[in-house]
Scaffold this active site. Structure first.
Site, PDB file in Angstrom:
ATOM      1  N   ASN A 226     -91.787  63.175  17.218  1.00  0.00           N
ATOM      2  CA  ASN A 226     -90.631  62.743  16.433  1.00  0.00           C
ATOM      3  C   ASN A 226     -91.158  62.294  15.076  1.00  0.00           C
ATOM      4  O   ASN A 226     -91.760  61.234  14.958  1.00  0.00           O
ATOM      5  CB  ASN A 226     -89.939  61.594  17.184  1.00  0.00           C
ATOM      6  CG  ASN A 226     -88.797  60.993  16.393  1.00  0.00           C
ATOM      7  OD1 ASN A 226     -88.387  61.532  15.358  1.00  0.00           O
ATOM      8  ND2 ASN A 226     -88.269  59.886  16.874  1.00  0.00           N
ATOM      9  N   TRP A 227     -90.921  63.108  14.061  1.00  0.00           N
ATOM     10  CA  TRP A 227     -91.480  62.819  12.737  1.00  0.00           C
ATOM     11  C   TRP A 227     -90.660  61.795  11.968  1.00  0.00           C
ATOM     12  O   TRP A 227     -91.057  61.371  10.893  1.00  0.00           O
ATOM     13  CB  TRP A 227     -91.644  64.125  11.931  1.00  0.00           C
ATOM     14  CG  TRP A 227     -92.661  65.067  12.511  1.00  0.00           C
ATOM     15  CD1 TRP A 227     -93.558  64.780  13.504  1.00  0.00           C
ATOM     16  CD2 TRP A 227     -92.911  66.425  12.147  1.00  0.00           C
ATOM     17  NE1 TRP A 227     -94.338  65.876  13.781  1.00  0.00           N
ATOM     18  CE2 TRP A 227     -93.964  66.895  12.951  1.00  0.00           C
ATOM     19  CE3 TRP A 227     -92.345  67.296  11.213  1.00  0.00           C
ATOM     20  CZ2 TRP A 227     -94.462  68.202  12.859  1.00  0.00           C
ATOM     21  CZ3 TRP A 227     -92.831  68.602  11.111  1.00  0.00           C
ATOM     22  CH2 TRP A 227     -93.888  69.049  11.928  1.00  0.00           C
ATOM     23  N   LYS A 228     -89.528  61.434  12.498  1.00  0.00           N
ATOM     24  CA  LYS A 228     -88.655  60.417  11.877  1.00  0.00           C
ATOM     25  C   LYS A 228     -88.422  60.734  10.389  1.00  0.00           C
ATOM     26  O   LYS A 228     -88.428  61.896  10.003  1.00  0.00           O
ATOM     27  CB  LYS A 228     -89.234  59.022  12.100  1.00  0.00           C
ATOM     28  CG  LYS A 228     -89.529  58.761  13.594  1.00  0.00           C
ATOM     29  CD  LYS A 228     -89.846  57.335  13.912  1.00  0.00           C
ATOM     30  CE  LYS A 228     -90.106  57.196  15.397  1.00  0.00           C
ATOM     31  NZ  LYS A 228     -90.401  55.832  15.813  1.00  0.00           N
TER      32      LYS A 228
ATOM     33  N   HIS B 152     -82.035  57.772  20.215  1.00  0.00           N
ATOM     34  CA  HIS B 152     -83.268  57.054  19.867  1.00  0.00           C
ATOM     35  C   HIS B 152     -82.936  55.590  19.543  1.00  0.00           C
ATOM     36  O   HIS B 152     -81.891  55.312  18.955  1.00  0.00           O
ATOM     37  CB  HIS B 152     -83.959  57.730  18.683  1.00  0.00           C
ATOM     38  CG  HIS B 152     -85.341  57.195  18.476  1.00  0.00           C
ATOM     39  ND1 HIS B 152     -85.572  56.012  17.811  1.00  0.00           N
ATOM     40  CD2 HIS B 152     -86.548  57.643  18.892  1.00  0.00           C
ATOM     41  CE1 HIS B 152     -86.878  55.773  17.828  1.00  0.00           C
ATOM     42  NE2 HIS B 152     -87.491  56.742  18.474  1.00  0.00           N
TER      43      HIS B 152
ATOM     44  N   GLU C 114     -83.870  53.665  17.332  1.00  0.00           N
ATOM     45  CA  GLU C 114     -83.596  53.386  15.911  1.00  0.00           C
ATOM     46  C   GLU C 114     -82.159  53.766  15.557  1.00  0.00           C
ATOM     47  O   GLU C 114     -81.518  53.106  14.739  1.00  0.00           O
ATOM     48  CB  GLU C 114     -84.620  54.122  15.023  1.00  0.00           C
ATOM     49  CG  GLU C 114     -85.995  53.461  15.125  1.00  0.00           C
ATOM     50  CD  GLU C 114     -87.179  54.400  14.986  1.00  0.00           C
ATOM     51  OE1 GLU C 114     -87.013  55.519  14.476  1.00  0.00           O
ATOM     52  OE2 GLU C 114     -88.281  54.001  15.410  1.00  0.00           O
TER      53      GLU C 114
ATOM     54  N   GLU D   5     -88.177  54.869  26.391  1.00  0.00           N
ATOM     55  CA  GLU D   5     -88.904  54.289  25.270  1.00  0.00           C
ATOM     56  C   GLU D   5     -88.601  52.804  25.171  1.00  0.00           C
ATOM     57  O   GLU D   5     -87.588  52.415  24.566  1.00  0.00           O
ATOM     58  CB  GLU D   5     -88.486  54.980  23.964  1.00  0.00           C
ATOM     59  CG  GLU D   5     -88.793  56.454  23.945  1.00  0.00           C
ATOM     60  CD  GLU D   5     -88.977  56.957  22.521  1.00  0.00           C
ATOM     61  OE1 GLU D   5     -90.052  57.455  22.208  1.00  0.00           O
ATOM     62  OE2 GLU D   5     -88.028  56.816  21.722  1.00  0.00           O
TER      63      GLU D   5
ATOM     64  N   GLY E 205     -93.803  51.961  17.721  1.00  0.00           N
ATOM     65  CA  GLY E 205     -94.379  51.692  16.404  1.00  0.00           C
ATOM     66  C   GLY E 205     -95.116  50.359  16.328  1.00  0.00           C
ATOM     67  O   GLY E 205     -95.455  49.902  15.242  1.00  0.00           O
TER      68      GLY E 205
ATOM     69  N   SER F  61     -95.902  54.122  21.200  1.00  0.00           N
ATOM     70  CA  SER F  61     -97.327  53.965  20.871  1.00  0.00           C
ATOM     71  C   SER F  61     -98.260  54.798  21.748  1.00  0.00           C
ATOM     72  O   SER F  61     -99.346  54.346  22.119  1.00  0.00           O
ATOM     73  CB  SER F  61     -97.722  52.491  20.905  1.00  0.00           C
ATOM     74  OG  SER F  61     -96.977  51.762  19.947  1.00  0.00           O
TER      75      SER F  61
ATOM     76  N   GLY G 173     -94.228  59.235  18.208  1.00  0.00           N
ATOM     77  CA  GLY G 173     -93.824  58.950  16.837  1.00  0.00           C
ATOM     78  C   GLY G 173     -95.029  59.030  15.919  1.00  0.00           C
ATOM     79  O   GLY G 173     -95.474  60.111  15.521  1.00  0.00           O
ATOM     80  N   GLY G 174     -95.583  57.874  15.580  1.00  0.00           N
ATOM     81  CA  GLY G 174     -96.675  57.768  14.607  1.00  0.00           C
ATOM     82  C   GLY G 174     -97.782  58.801  14.776  1.00  0.00           C
ATOM     83  O   GLY G 174     -98.168  59.478  13.804  1.00  0.00           O
TER      84      GLY G 174
HETATM   85  P1  PGA Z   1     -94.339  55.592  18.249  1.00  0.00           P
HETATM   86  O1  PGA Z   1     -92.810  56.061  18.278  1.00  0.00           O
HETATM   87  O2  PGA Z   1     -95.145  56.630  18.977  1.00  0.00           O
HETATM   88  O3  PGA Z   1     -94.685  55.516  16.781  1.00  0.00           O
HETATM   89  O4  PGA Z   1     -94.397  54.261  18.920  1.00  0.00           O
HETATM   90  C1  PGA Z   1     -92.256  56.622  19.424  1.00  0.00           C
HETATM   91  C2  PGA Z   1     -90.821  57.002  19.165  1.00  0.00           C
HETATM   92  O5  PGA Z   1     -90.124  56.313  18.422  1.00  0.00           O
HETATM   93  O6  PGA Z   1     -90.343  58.028  19.690  1.00  0.00           O
END
Ligand code: PGA
Length: 250
Positions: free
Chosen positions: A9-11, A95, A97, A167, A173, A213, A234-235
């Site tokens: 997920n490149w956000k 998600h 967010e 998640e 993050g 993470s 994510g990251g």
């Molecule tokens: P993260 O994000 O790997 O940076 O913790 C995961 C996500 O939001 O899907």
């Protein structure tokens, strides 16, 4: 048989040039036939270039969101048919967010999932508790409510299109991951809920990803757990070497 899946997920990261750079690195690093189904989810503006760049690879390109209506006066929004018209058949829905910053409730998410299914799209459906919920031992109930209110009204036939992603919000993050045991415990709970509310076949065949993470140094241990079928990253998905190392962790 449920599939192993690793999705990036490149956000809201990377403009077009940065996306193209990441894509060429990804193509260099990735083996031709990875052990897992690989997906990446760029921003809306980078969806089509990413789809074009990856069309001769097994990597699936997903959107990070879509609107629940088919079309109409929803300034700034993107519909399922718009995604499909550029070759995108998979969408991340729910998600944390989106839930936290864009007020997406279980009810709205149920509508989004339904619209995706009506358009024959695959859904990566995210859910998970906040730290306070876990501290007060409400995490199992909270996850049950999230799934009940957004997914359990779906007919059995829709479930072949659903991928689940647990998640825990406190692990996203933050550099803090759920332990492999905590992930397994929740994934088992989710599979039991599927068994009870939807049926044994769906419980056995639905992939449940862990997100929060995940890094090259912890992916193997997490993915080794019985009910963990991969990860939503994510990251670490913004770095081709790290992402491919995670893909190769099965
Ligand atoms: P993260 O994000 O790997 O940076 O913790 C995961 C996500 O939001 O899907």
């Amino acid at each position: 048989m449920r599939k192993n899946i690793v999705a990036g997920n490149w956000k809201m990261n990377n403009d077009l040039a940065e996306t193209q750079e990441l894509l060429s690195k990804l193509k260099l690093q990735m083996v031709k036939e990875p052990e897992a189904t690989v997906m990446v989810a760029p921003s809306f503006t980078n969806l089509y270039p990413t789809f074009q760049a990856l069309k001769d690879t097994p990597v699936i390109v997903a959107a990070q969101n879509m609107h629940e209506s088919e079309k109409g006066a929803y300034t700034g929004e993107v519909s399922a048919s718009m995604l499909k018209s550029i070759g995108i058949n998979t969408v991340i829905i729910g998600h944390s967010e989106r839930r936290a910053y864009f007020n997406e409730t279980n009810d709205i998410l149920a509508k989004k999932v339904q619209t995706a299914i009506d358009n024959e799209m695959k859904v990566i459906f995210c859910f998970g508790e906040e730290l306070d919920d876990r501290r007060s031992n409400k995490h199992f109930d909270l996850v049950e409510t999230q799934l009940k209110e957004s997914l359990f009204q779906l007919p059995q036939s829709a479930w072949s299109k659903i991928i689940l992603a647990y998640e825990p919000v406190w692990a996203i993050g933050t550099g803090e991951t759920a332990s492999p045991e905590q992930a397994q415990e929740m994934h088992k709970h989710v599979r039991d809920l599927l068994n009870k509310n939807v049926g044994k076949e769906v419980a056995e065949n639905t992939s449940i990803l862990y997100g929060g993470s995940v890094k090259p140094n912890n992916a193997k241990e997490i993915f080794a757990k019985e009910d963990v079928d991969g990860g939503l990253i994510g990251g670490a998905s913004l770095n081709a070497v790290d992402f491919v190392a995670i893909v190769n962790s099965f």
